[in-house]
Design a protein around this motif. Sequence first.
Motif, mmCIF file in Angstrom:
data_model
loop_
_atom_site.group_PDB
_atom_site.id
_atom_site.type_symbol
_atom_site.label_atom_id
_atom_site.label_comp_id
_atom_site.label_asym_id
_atom_site.label_seq_id
_atom_site.Cartn_x
_atom_site.Cartn_y
_atom_site.Cartn_z
ATOM 1 N N LEU A 520 -50.721 74.751 71.306
ATOM 2 C CA LEU A 520 -50.093 76.077 71.352
ATOM 3 C C LEU A 520 -50.985 77.081 72.076
ATOM 4 N N LEU A 521 -52.276 76.991 71.861
ATOM 5 C CA LEU A 521 -53.197 77.955 72.449
ATOM 6 C C LEU A 521 -53.441 77.708 73.933
ATOM 7 N N THR A 522 -53.351 76.469 74.362
ATOM 8 C CA THR A 522 -53.735 76.149 75.737
ATOM 9 C C THR A 522 -52.577 75.762 76.648
ATOM 10 N N GLU A 523 -51.472 75.286 76.069
ATOM 11 C CA GLU A 523 -50.393 74.744 76.896
ATOM 12 C C GLU A 523 -49.086 75.516 76.822
ATOM 13 N N VAL A 524 -48.883 76.297 75.782
ATOM 14 C CA VAL A 524 -47.609 76.998 75.599
ATOM 15 C C VAL A 524 -47.761 78.434 76.080
ATOM 16 N N ALA A 525 -47.068 78.760 77.150
ATOM 17 C CA ALA A 525 -47.194 80.090 77.764
ATOM 18 C C ALA A 525 -45.931 80.906 77.541
ATOM 19 N N ALA A 526 -46.087 82.209 77.572
ATOM 20 C CA ALA A 526 -44.927 83.093 77.487
ATOM 21 C C ALA A 526 -43.967 82.780 78.628
ATOM 22 N N GLY A 527 -42.690 82.716 78.325
ATOM 23 C CA GLY A 527 -41.672 82.409 79.317
ATOM 24 C C GLY A 527 -41.268 80.954 79.351
ATOM 25 N N ALA A 528 -42.003 80.072 78.644
ATOM 26 C CA ALA A 528 -41.651 78.644 78.637
ATOM 27 C C ALA A 528 -40.294 78.443 77.966
ATOM 28 N N ARG A 529 -39.531 77.483 78.474
ATOM 29 C CA ARG A 529 -38.223 77.179 77.894
ATOM 30 C C ARG A 529 -38.395 76.583 76.502
ATOM 31 N N ALA A 530 -37.488 76.962 75.608
ATOM 32 C CA ALA A 530 -37.525 76.447 74.244
ATOM 33 C C ALA A 530 -36.105 76.142 73.789
ATOM 34 N N GLU A 531 -35.982 75.225 72.837
ATOM 35 C CA GLU A 531 -34.691 74.912 72.241
ATOM 36 C C GLU A 531 -34.898 74.532 70.790
ATOM 37 N N LEU A 532 -33.818 74.588 70.025
ATOM 38 C CA LEU A 532 -33.852 74.214 68.614
ATOM 39 C C LEU A 532 -33.072 72.928 68.442
ATOM 40 N N VAL A 533 -33.683 71.955 67.790
ATOM 41 C CA VAL A 533 -33.073 70.645 67.592
ATOM 42 C C VAL A 533 -32.906 70.410 66.099
ATOM 43 N N LEU A 534 -31.687 70.081 65.682
ATOM 44 C CA LEU A 534 -31.385 69.833 64.280
ATOM 45 C C LEU A 534 -32.184 68.622 63.777
ATOM 46 N N LEU A 535 -32.950 68.811 62.702
ATOM 47 C CA LEU A 535 -33.755 67.715 62.160
ATOM 48 C C LEU A 535 -32.907 66.745 61.335
ATOM 49 N N HIS A 536 -31.975 67.289 60.558
ATOM 50 C CA HIS A 536 -31.012 66.477 59.809
ATOM 51 C C HIS A 536 -29.875 67.393 59.383
ATOM 52 N N GLY A 537 -28.821 66.832 58.840
ATOM 53 C CA GLY A 537 -27.624 67.608 58.550
ATOM 54 C C GLY A 537 -27.518 68.155 57.154
#
Length: 639
Positions: A520-537
């Motif tokens: 998170l500190l070194t590879e995740v930059a502001a503006g990076a694409r993100a999505e939410l994935v359902l873990l279970h129902g």
Amino acid sequence: MIDTVPTEHRLTAAQQAVVDQPWDARVLVTAGAGAGKTHTLVRRLDVLVEREDLEAGEILVLSFSRAAVRELTERIERHASAAQRIRVQTFDSWAAALLKRAYPDTDWGSYSFDERVEAATAAIDRGAVEGGEYVPAHVVIDEVQDLVGVRREMVEALLDRFQENSGFTVVGDSAQAVYGFQVSDPDQRAEETDRFLEWVRATFGEDLVELHLGDNFRARSEATRAALPYGSRLRRLPRAREEAAEEAERIHGDLRALLLTAPNFGSLEEEFVRAALRDHPDTTSVLCRDNGQALTLSGMLADAEVPHALQRSARERPAPAWIAELLASTEAPTLGRERFEELLVDLRSPVGGTPEALWRSVRRVARGGGRGTLDVGALHQVLAEGRLTDELTAAQSSASLVVSTVHRAKGLEFDRVLVVEPRTLREPPRVRKKKYDYDPAAEARLLYVAMTRARDDLYVLDAPSSWLVRKDRRIDRWYLGGRSTWARNGVEAIGADVSHEQPPGREGLGEDAAELQRHLLTEVAAGARAELVLLHGIPVAADQSPPYAVVVDGRRVATVSERFRTDLHRLLRRSAYSTVDRWPPLISGLRVDGVESVAGAPAATEAAGLGSHGAWVAPRLCGLGRFHWYTDGSEGDEG
């Protein structure tokens, strides 16, 4: 934003008159757009300390928005001499700090913003301010035109409480009053216009020194100066609501016609328009009427890979990642300044933040028992309670392109401004908004503010097709609708949507927490694409959705919060008697707003293998997410 008044700028006679008032003077300053009020206030603060011999702690400086706080703080750091130690705060953060000091055993975090302000007003009347280290000898208040409702009452109580033994400098411009919408009833809203200014004049009478700053130092071209004369018309709006509405409609119509004479920048659907935004080296802002437009345009820019920032709400207060890094980097209970600066070298401190300024900011909230020391445990507690200073939680985006509502751009300025083409107010009655949504005076002021943010260039931008983006007032979020009334095809992401209960990796992700922190500190930059994935129902609770993982660049980096699960359930529930039996497997179209510091129990970091410091980092999300209703990732219109 960039300082437009150089250090060597000589004060005008009007500015010098403000600066030279004695410490116990009661001064009301009306200042038009770009009139150099921030530069004047910095010089005023210097004089209060250097010539009038006030301690920094005896000067209380309050402003409405975090944007204005950031601008004034940065100007003080760059240009003040004697006033370097003066702290600028928003009304809300000052009220919260006052309550925490006066009533430390109360959980003020469970109160709403307005409830805390109301409690602070009562505390002022009971003498809570006198219980602090300093009693205000001079109060400086910026953006007073936006003081309405409970905040106006709090400031009136403060000035009234100390009117015998202190002075004040209050600054504002009724032509730029754009936060009246916080008062829901339109009749009460009309009564609030200029109410604080009238109270000041009536209360202090002949003792009041009233001054006006009329010159403009922001606009550097004929086009960006064109709207300025309309400020005086807006200040003279009649008090009677119907008369004000008629005149405001005329002013709005005139301003809109003037804006439409500016060059048309085109539509974001055109590649050459996006390229012009992508390649421009100077600061640019796209100003929108509401956040539905802002989310739509931000999504279009993100899809076209145009780097930009989406301006946050003034009430979102993310803590910078370097705070958690600092807490994780030491086992010592206290830090001296030398050791603090040694640790700071290896941390991701904000761009432009000097070690001296950062040290001063953290010590304001976590002063150690020894002279010149920082209490590490107190800093952890302040982080956990969300009580970091406004200057520490201010946005530090490096993006030269900002998409914002006009409200959120209040107090900011840019080299180039693109105003989304406003609708006309003079529509046929059948399509007029209902009474409680229709406020011509507010619309006229809003357009005036938008047209006076630019230094060099002003353009009009084609309005996007955003009629499907609507507001769900039950959860205070925008969502993507569809052909039917009940269609729900997407939802706005806000800062509270990522879980802070445990360090990322500990809530069913199967990820190593320590490695995930490094990622998170070194590879995740502001503006990076993100999505939410359902873990279970399986829903977490009867009133919540199932859990989702936050996925960035194909890697699960966090899970959603209880707030998100509850809001998603309410959004998808058709009525009080219905149940939700389907959940979108995928929510795409989101972006990383940044990585922020989080504080929790030391046991949480110990269990995650991160040590006993009790602090970690987590991503923040923004944007308008789009629901994919089928397991193959395709979309649908859930009518």
